[in-house]
Design a protein around this motif. Sequence first.
Motif, short mmCIF file in Angstrom:
data_model
loop_
_atom_site.label_atom_id
_atom_site.label_comp_id
_atom_site.label_asym_id
_atom_site.label_seq_id
_atom_site.Cartn_x
_atom_site.Cartn_y
_atom_site.Cartn_z
N LEU A 67 14.62 53.01 68.49
CA LEU A 67 14.78 53.48 67.11
C LEU A 67 15.66 52.53 66.32
N GLU A 68 16.70 52.00 66.97
CA GLU A 68 17.63 51.08 66.32
C GLU A 68 16.90 49.82 65.85
N LYS A 69 16.10 49.25 66.75
CA LYS A 69 15.40 48.01 66.39
C LYS A 69 14.35 48.27 65.32
N ARG A 70 13.67 49.43 65.39
CA ARG A 70 12.68 49.75 64.36
C ARG A 70 13.36 49.95 63.01
N PHE A 71 14.49 50.63 63.03
CA PHE A 71 15.24 50.82 61.78
C PHE A 71 15.62 49.48 61.16
N LEU A 72 16.10 48.56 62.00
CA LEU A 72 16.55 47.26 61.50
C LEU A 72 15.38 46.42 60.99
N THR A 73 14.29 46.40 61.76
CA THR A 73 13.14 45.58 61.33
C THR A 73 12.50 46.19 60.07
N ASP A 74 12.48 47.53 59.98
CA ASP A 74 11.96 48.16 58.75
C ASP A 74 12.77 47.74 57.52
N LEU A 75 14.07 47.48 57.75
CA LEU A 75 14.94 47.02 56.65
C LEU A 75 14.71 45.53 56.34
N GLY A 76 13.84 44.88 57.14
CA GLY A 76 13.60 43.46 56.94
C GLY A 76 14.61 42.57 57.64
N LEU A 77 15.41 43.15 58.53
CA LEU A 77 16.41 42.34 59.25
C LEU A 77 15.82 41.83 60.56
N ALA A 78 16.28 40.66 60.97
CA ALA A 78 15.75 40.05 62.20
C ALA A 78 16.46 40.63 63.42
N THR A 79 15.71 40.87 64.48
CA THR A 79 16.28 41.29 65.77
C THR A 79 15.60 40.46 66.85
N ALA A 80 16.07 40.60 68.07
CA ALA A 80 15.35 39.99 69.19
C ALA A 80 13.97 40.64 69.29
N ALA A 81 12.96 39.86 69.73
CA ALA A 81 11.65 40.46 69.99
C ALA A 81 11.83 41.54 71.05
N PHE A 82 11.09 42.64 70.93
CA PHE A 82 11.28 43.74 71.88
C PHE A 82 9.97 44.47 72.12
N SER A 83 9.94 45.22 73.20
CA SER A 83 8.75 45.99 73.51
C SER A 83 9.16 47.24 74.28
N VAL A 84 8.60 48.38 73.87
CA VAL A 84 8.88 49.63 74.56
C VAL A 84 8.19 49.60 75.92
N VAL A 85 8.91 50.02 76.97
CA VAL A 85 8.36 49.97 78.32
C VAL A 85 8.47 51.36 78.95
N ASP A 86 7.28 51.95 79.22
CA ASP A 86 7.29 53.27 79.84
C ASP A 86 6.77 53.23 81.28
N SER A 87 6.26 52.10 81.68
CA SER A 87 5.68 51.99 83.03
C SER A 87 5.75 50.54 83.48
N LEU A 88 5.47 50.32 84.75
CA LEU A 88 5.47 48.95 85.26
C LEU A 88 4.36 48.13 84.58
N ASP A 89 3.23 48.79 84.29
CA ASP A 89 2.16 48.10 83.56
C ASP A 89 2.63 47.66 82.18
N ASP A 90 3.33 48.59 81.48
CA ASP A 90 3.90 48.22 80.17
C ASP A 90 4.79 46.99 80.31
N LEU A 91 5.57 46.97 81.39
CA LEU A 91 6.52 45.87 81.57
C LEU A 91 5.77 44.54 81.71
N GLN A 92 4.68 44.55 82.49
CA GLN A 92 3.90 43.32 82.65
C GLN A 92 3.37 42.86 81.29
N ASP A 93 2.84 43.81 80.51
CA ASP A 93 2.33 43.45 79.17
C ASP A 93 3.46 42.89 78.30
N ALA A 94 4.60 43.54 78.39
CA ALA A 94 5.74 43.12 77.55
C ALA A 94 6.18 41.71 77.92
N ILE A 95 6.20 41.41 79.23
CA ILE A 95 6.58 40.06 79.68
C ILE A 95 5.57 39.03 79.17
#
Lengths: 358, 358
Positions: free
Chosen positions: A109-137
């Motif tokens: 939520l923090e990163k979405r709030f910041l990016t919605d404001l147009g501020l730069a953050t580290a690239a990120f990805s929500v991870v709910d499973s090991l499969d998600d993690l592979q996709d995120a990597i």
Amino acid sequence: MNKPLPSGARIGILGGGQLGRMLSVAAARLGFQCHIFEPGDSPPAGLVAAKVIKADYLDLPAVAAFAENVDVVTFEFENIPTETLDLIETLKPVRPGRTALAASQDRVLEKRFLTDLGLATAAFSVVDSLDDLQDAIDRIGLPAILKTRRFGYDGKGQVRIGKPDEAEAAFQALKGAPVILEAMVDFSREVSVIGARSMDGTVICYDPGENVHRNGILHTTTVPANLGLGQQTDAAILTGRILNALDYVGVMGVELFVTDQGLLVNEIAPRVHNSGHWTQNGCVIDQFEQHIRAIAGWPLGDGARHSDVVMTNLIGSDADDPATLAGDASAGIHLYGKTESREGRKMGHINRIISAKS
Amino acid sequence: MNKPLPSGARIGILGGGQLGRMLSVAAARLGFQCHIFEPGDSPPAGLVAAKVIKADYLDLPAVAAFAENVDVVTFEFENIPTETLDLIETLKPVRPGRTALAASQDRVLEKRFLTDLGLATAAFSVVDSLDDLQDAIDRIGLPAILKTRRFGYDGKGQVRIGKPDEAEAAFQALKGAPVILEAMVDFSREVSVIGARSMDGTVICYDPGENVHRNGILHTTTVPANLGLGQQTDAAILTGRILNALDYVGVMGVELFVTDQGLLVNEIAPRVHNSGHWTQNGCVIDQFEQHIRAIAGWPLGDGARHSDVVMTNLIGSDADDPATLAGDASAGIHLYGKTESREGRKMGHINRIISAKS
């Protein structure tokens, strides 16, 4: 309804650690009385407060009694249970409010709030499973850091993934907690801005401090930070945008990475912040008093810096011989009154005055 | 025996008013716990102290229990009964010690101590009878001030004698208390020096402040005082001589008159002093922390001033609307948490920052 609190009013603080302690002293200086709500024994804040309530945050009758007896409630940490806040909000104002807490309690939520404001953050990805993690990597690349979405602090709840075959172990290490993968940021330095916003919307920012960590814990904050004037201004402006977007009341810590692409927001903390302790000896009005002024509906004080300062945290045994530390005559010493020094535990800090403001 | 007190040690403070309160906060900052001994209800210091003992100063069992439970005893006022001190001294160190207290509790002993040191004071004469008073007037001249030898403060226990026929009424007004006649001093300004001496004999003095009184109560202290460099040095040197002669440990306030004949010592106060409150916002280490460092056997901190400051006392209703006072953003506000504002009662003070050190 939004009249300033009169002298003698009571301020409730959730959490009795060192931040609550320093808030309590600042409140006393302005003539307020603090009630500290803290489940642990011998809270550092209890020694300088009018009253201590020892109870669990989920002991709702105790929470209700606490709230009934104060005029406004604030907190020294962000991971307060939702039920606790729900109850308090029916009884007394909570400052800063729920929007800011929600945005800071969950890294996604923090990163979405910041990016919605147009501020730069580290690239990120929500991870709910090991499969998600592979996709995120695949998307973010390695090295990257897997972090729990909630309840992380001082480097806890984080695992670095350097190579693809470390992914599964990292995922298991965080024990199924909801997580987020964040790109490693190539930064030249980390700075933070302590900003404050009053009930009438006035914003003041202290000069950015430059932070150095050791073992995942803040080691020093140096003001002035090694930043160009343009970057200093950028840092203050983006902090103001965050405070305004949240209709924030109180003090916030905003951690920033300085990169070749500009400033990147690492994290926001909806409270007084370790990297703002230098203000106690570098400014007339420190971050603790500033927070109390804001939540009391008082005007903010001047955030101007009069001295160049290096703040050094005293961790574990660093504070075992305080009289020797006091031998540095230009050092402001701040000890938290904790009875037991443990490895990695914050016991106090020192603000060394380097010179008048440079 | 003279090892520095460790963090967490307990400091006993006789008196729970605003000076005790600010000492207690300073002690907490260094990791000490304060026990406040105070006969009155709701002492201001009680809201920021680990423990409050409510008892009369002559309740010797209570005094003994208080002393047993602390590591060192200090005080916020000088008129402590002799029996109380006699008892405490058998149990725990009292800092500063009896010599300084004795010299400051009685205006005659004080003046003799100062003149024995070769320091200038107002001409004075001990007065035990109306005949003595006539002789004293013949010797000293008029106008002069008749003062009680003991227990005077904020202009209380003083009567001005302008003409010979006012002498008898003045003598009766002081109700047979032992008195002293002092010459009126023709001074251009009153300044004071806050000095500190550590257990190893190190002395530091803060820059002299210039005091303005209203209705016998301190109104403002301004730093820097309007003094030449030579007078500033003289003021610090004579303060050091006083501290050394008393083998003093702690902070002392030395009030001086600036006259055409040089500096004249008006009064010494063996404690933190109202005219030193500016140090809270003008120095890294304020007078309260300096006192605690000294009595704890710690090294003294730097007494250097970083800002020019005007301290203004808030008397009676002056502090009734603190949020408005806070509208002056460069003002450090200090309120004492007293529940009732009465005419002439010190409710707080403000330190206005005028500029960086000039």
